[in-house]
Design a protein around this motif. Structure first.
Motif, PDB file in Angstrom:
ATOM      1  N   GLU A  19       0.602  -1.146  -0.102  1.00  0.00           N
ATOM      2  CA  GLU A  19       0.042   0.052   0.048  1.00  0.00           C
ATOM      3  C   GLU A  19       0.743   1.341   0.045  1.00  0.00           C
ATOM      4  OE1 GLU A  19      -2.909   0.425  -0.643  1.00  0.00           O
ATOM      5  OE2 GLU A  19      -3.683  -1.537  -0.481  1.00  0.00           O
ATOM      6  N   GLN A  20       2.015   1.252   0.682  1.00  0.00           N
ATOM      7  CA  GLN A  20       3.013   2.257   0.718  1.00  0.00           C
ATOM      8  C   GLN A  20       3.538   2.664  -0.860  1.00  0.00           C
ATOM      9  OE1 GLN A  20       5.653   1.088   3.712  1.00  0.00           O
ATOM     10  NE2 GLN A  20       4.892   2.654   4.992  1.00  0.00           N
ATOM     11  N   ALA A  21       3.741   1.604  -1.393  1.00  0.00           N
ATOM     12  CA  ALA A  21       4.389   1.559  -2.760  1.00  0.00           C
ATOM     13  C   ALA A  21       3.319   2.194  -3.350  1.00  0.00           C
ATOM     14  CB  ALA A  21       4.965   0.348  -3.039  1.00  0.00           C
ATOM     15  N   LEU A  22       2.178   1.771  -3.608  1.00  0.00           N
ATOM     16  CA  LEU A  22       0.891   2.115  -4.573  1.00  0.00           C
ATOM     17  C   LEU A  22       0.809   3.534  -4.130  1.00  0.00           C
ATOM     18  CD1 LEU A  22      -1.302   1.328  -6.500  1.00  0.00           C
ATOM     19  CD2 LEU A  22      -2.656   0.906  -4.469  1.00  0.00           C
ATOM     20  N   ALA A  23       0.656   4.116  -2.984  1.00  0.00           N
ATOM     21  CA  ALA A  23       0.414   5.576  -2.614  1.00  0.00           C
ATOM     22  C   ALA A  23       1.568   6.318  -3.072  1.00  0.00           C
ATOM     23  CB  ALA A  23       0.128   5.670  -1.137  1.00  0.00           C
ATOM     24  N   ARG A  24       2.742   5.838  -2.897  1.00  0.00           N
ATOM     25  CA  ARG A  24       3.818   6.498  -3.375  1.00  0.00           C
ATOM     26  C   ARG A  24       3.798   6.740  -4.935  1.00  0.00           C
ATOM     27  NH1 ARG A  24       8.936   4.745  -4.338  1.00  0.00           N
ATOM     28  NH2 ARG A  24       8.499   2.732  -3.204  1.00  0.00           N
ATOM     29  N   GLY A  25       3.266   5.631  -5.671  1.00  0.00           N
ATOM     30  CA  GLY A  25       3.319   5.697  -6.996  1.00  0.00           C
ATOM     31  C   GLY A  25       2.256   6.867  -7.471  1.00  0.00           C
ATOM     32  N   GLU A  26       1.013   6.795  -6.936  1.00  0.00           N
ATOM     33  CA  GLU A  26      -0.050   7.854  -7.118  1.00  0.00           C
ATOM     34  C   GLU A  26       0.645   9.275  -7.085  1.00  0.00           C
ATOM     35  OE1 GLU A  26      -2.916   6.528  -4.747  1.00  0.00           O
ATOM     36  OE2 GLU A  26      -3.481   4.860  -6.127  1.00  0.00           O
ATOM     37  N   HIS A  27       1.299   9.530  -5.900  1.00  0.00           N
ATOM     38  CA  HIS A  27       1.795  10.665  -5.485  1.00  0.00           C
ATOM     39  C   HIS A  27       2.936  11.224  -6.426  1.00  0.00           C
ATOM     40  CE1 HIS A  27       3.309  14.145  -3.299  1.00  0.00           C
ATOM     41  NE2 HIS A  27       4.564  13.794  -3.559  1.00  0.00           N
ATOM     42  N   LEU A  28       3.847  10.094  -7.037  1.00  0.00           N
ATOM     43  CA  LEU A  28       4.971  10.360  -7.952  1.00  0.00           C
ATOM     44  C   LEU A  28       4.081  10.722  -9.585  1.00  0.00           C
ATOM     45  CD1 LEU A  28       7.516   7.717  -7.215  1.00  0.00           C
ATOM     46  CD2 LEU A  28       7.717  10.363  -6.808  1.00  0.00           C
ATOM     47  N   LEU A  29       3.060  10.113  -9.805  1.00  0.00           N
ATOM     48  CA  LEU A  29       2.403  10.620 -10.982  1.00  0.00           C
ATOM     49  C   LEU A  29       1.841  11.692 -10.957  1.00  0.00           C
ATOM     50  CD1 LEU A  29       0.575   6.911 -11.952  1.00  0.00           C
ATOM     51  CD2 LEU A  29       2.545   7.979 -12.846  1.00  0.00           C
ATOM     52  N   THR A  30       1.201  12.308  -9.816  1.00  0.00           N
ATOM     53  CA  THR A  30       0.730  13.706  -9.537  1.00  0.00           C
ATOM     54  C   THR A  30       1.930  14.715  -9.706  1.00  0.00           C
ATOM     55  OG1 THR A  30      -0.796  12.930  -7.866  1.00  0.00           O
ATOM     56  CG2 THR A  30      -0.152  15.210  -8.017  1.00  0.00           C
ATOM     57  N   VAL A  31       3.251  14.370  -9.318  1.00  0.00           N
ATOM     58  CA  VAL A  31       4.280  15.328  -9.532  1.00  0.00           C
ATOM     59  C   VAL A  31       4.796  15.274 -10.742  1.00  0.00           C
ATOM     60  CG1 VAL A  31       6.620  15.470  -9.127  1.00  0.00           C
ATOM     61  CG2 VAL A  31       5.406  14.643  -7.197  1.00  0.00           C
ATOM     62  N   ILE A  32       4.675  14.266 -11.571  1.00  0.00           N
ATOM     63  CA  ILE A  32       4.796  14.418 -13.130  1.00  0.00           C
ATOM     64  C   ILE A  32       3.987  14.996 -13.858  1.00  0.00           C
ATOM     65  CG2 ILE A  32       5.059  12.705 -15.088  1.00  0.00           C
ATOM     66  CD1 ILE A  32       6.230  10.623 -13.284  1.00  0.00           C
ATOM     67  N   ASP A  33       2.809  14.823 -13.492  1.00  0.00           N
ATOM     68  CA  ASP A  33       1.598  15.521 -14.304  1.00  0.00           C
ATOM     69  C   ASP A  33       1.601  16.994 -14.140  1.00  0.00           C
ATOM     70  OD1 ASP A  33      -0.876  15.025 -15.852  1.00  0.00           O
ATOM     71  OD2 ASP A  33      -1.749  16.080 -14.085  1.00  0.00           O
ATOM     72  N   ALA A  34       2.175  17.543 -12.875  1.00  0.00           N
ATOM     73  CA  ALA A  34       2.159  18.998 -12.522  1.00  0.00           C
ATOM     74  C   ALA A  34       3.738  19.366 -12.952  1.00  0.00           C
ATOM     75  CB  ALA A  34       1.960  19.310 -11.195  1.00  0.00           C
ATOM     76  N   HIS A  35       4.549  18.548 -13.538  1.00  0.00           N
ATOM     77  CA  HIS A  35       5.846  19.147 -14.044  1.00  0.00           C
ATOM     78  C   HIS A  35       6.620  19.465 -12.856  1.00  0.00           C
ATOM     79  CE1 HIS A  35       4.562  18.391 -18.240  1.00  0.00           C
ATOM     80  NE2 HIS A  35       3.430  19.123 -17.980  1.00  0.00           N
ATOM     81  N   GLU A  36       6.188  18.834 -11.760  1.00  0.00           N
ATOM     82  CA  GLU A  36       7.158  19.400 -10.557  1.00  0.00           C
ATOM     83  C   GLU A  36       8.384  18.749 -10.517  1.00  0.00           C
ATOM     84  OE1 GLU A  36       5.024  18.852  -6.820  1.00  0.00           O
ATOM     85  OE2 GLU A  36       3.187  19.791  -7.649  1.00  0.00           O
ATOM     86  N   HIS A  37       8.527  17.750 -11.071  1.00  0.00           N
ATOM     87  CA  HIS A  37       9.798  16.937 -11.306  1.00  0.00           C
ATOM     88  C   HIS A  37      11.144  17.840 -12.027  1.00  0.00           C
ATOM     89  CE1 HIS A  37       8.111  15.729 -14.540  1.00  0.00           C
ATOM     90  NE2 HIS A  37       9.056  15.389 -15.184  1.00  0.00           N
ATOM     91  N   THR A  38      10.490  18.730 -12.624  1.00  0.00           N
ATOM     92  CA  THR A  38      11.548  19.576 -13.481  1.00  0.00           C
ATOM     93  C   THR A  38      11.857  20.779 -12.632  1.00  0.00           C
ATOM     94  OG1 THR A  38       9.741  20.814 -14.413  1.00  0.00           O
ATOM     95  CG2 THR A  38      10.434  18.900 -15.583  1.00  0.00           C
ATOM     96  N   ARG A  39      11.369  20.989 -11.369  1.00  0.00           N
ATOM     97  CA  ARG A  39      11.471  22.178 -10.816  1.00  0.00           C
ATOM     98  C   ARG A  39      12.268  22.020  -9.401  1.00  0.00           C
ATOM     99  NH1 ARG A  39       6.582  23.410 -13.214  1.00  0.00           N
ATOM    100  NH2 ARG A  39       5.413  22.974 -11.163  1.00  0.00           N
TER     101      ARG A  39
END
Length: 252
Positions: free
Chosen positions: A93-113
């Motif tokens: 469940e931790q991994a799934l929640a983390r994956g969902e969070h990372l997808l949100t980060v990617i969708d908002a392009h936060e990983h480039t900032r």
């Protein structure tokens, strides 16, 4: 309250629900099993508990503190033994929640900032993760498929309150990470964020550090003033955080 008392209360509640449904003509009562009321017990809520523990910020740490334990093994007690698979359920469940969070980060392009020594590595890993999670031009939203992707291609990025840990055991300063104990990285007690090279900072992380500085300043402004030794420690802490933030901005 003992486990036996909790089980009794669960079944009293279930019986009350069914009586209420009967008296009000409702059709959503708890169904019988083989013609008899289904008996509830705490072990049946193991996965529900795992879901809530894993998806709370710092859930593993909070559980360990609450029950005076120092590892995720505390949660195995709910199911009797480590062979029960409860630990694996929490970690899944931790991994799934983390994956969902990372997808949100990617969708908002936060990983480039991101800022910090591991910001470039975080961006690279998340760009690869995005490629693996895209299906016919859209990002994966199905839990089962995302869980499989996390099992196979986990980018080993762990969001936390103060830092985002871009895990690399060769660079890790904490013994917990070097030994491969990944639960809660970024929020665990052994983390050394001001010195570790695995650190990346999101805007939320930077805001958390600035909030920490404000708390220190409030403590220093107290009247009557704090003892000199404590003041010196707080001033040193404030300077460390300010230097850390200045350095991470230079590296970004």
């Amino acid at each position: 309250m003992t486990t036996g008392q909790t089980n009794d209360n669960l079944n009293h509640f279930a019986a009350w629900v069914n009586r209420y449904c009967d008296s009000h003509g409702r059709h959503d009562a708890l169904p019988a099993v083989s013609g008899r009321p289904f008996k509830l017990h705490t072990a049946q809520f193991r996965r529900t508990l795992a879901w809530f523990i894993a998806r709370r910020p710092g859930g593993t740490i909070a559980g360990a503190l609450q029950y005076r334990h120092h590892s995720i093994q505390v949660f195995e007690g709910y199911a009797g033994t480590s062979d029960s698979g409860f630990r694996a359920e929490v970690e899944s469940e931790q991994a799934l929640a983390r994956g969902e969070h990372l997808l949100t980060v990617i969708d908002a392009h936060e990983h480039t900032r991101m800022a910090g020594p591991a910001a470039a590595e975080a961006a690279r890993r998340l760009e690869e993760f995005e490629q693996r999670t895209r299906f016919q031009g859209t990002v994966v939203l199905d839990d089962r498929r995302l869980r499989r992707i996390m099992n196979r291609d986990d980018p080993a990025i762990y969001p936390g309150t103060y830092i985002t840990c871009v895990h690399d055991s060769a660079k890790a300063l904490c013994e917990r990470a070097r030994q491969g104990a990944f639960e809660g990285l970024g929020d665990h007690p052994q983390c050394q964020p001001l010195a570790c090279r695995n650190v990346a900072l999101t805007r939320e992380n930077t805001d958390a550090w600035r909030g920490e500085i404000e708390l220190v300043e409030q403590q220093l402004a107290r009247r009557p003033p704090l003892p000199p030794l404590l003041q010196n420690r707080l001033l040193g802490r404030k300077q460390q955080i300010e230097d850390f933030l200045a350095t991470t901005q230079e590296l970004s």
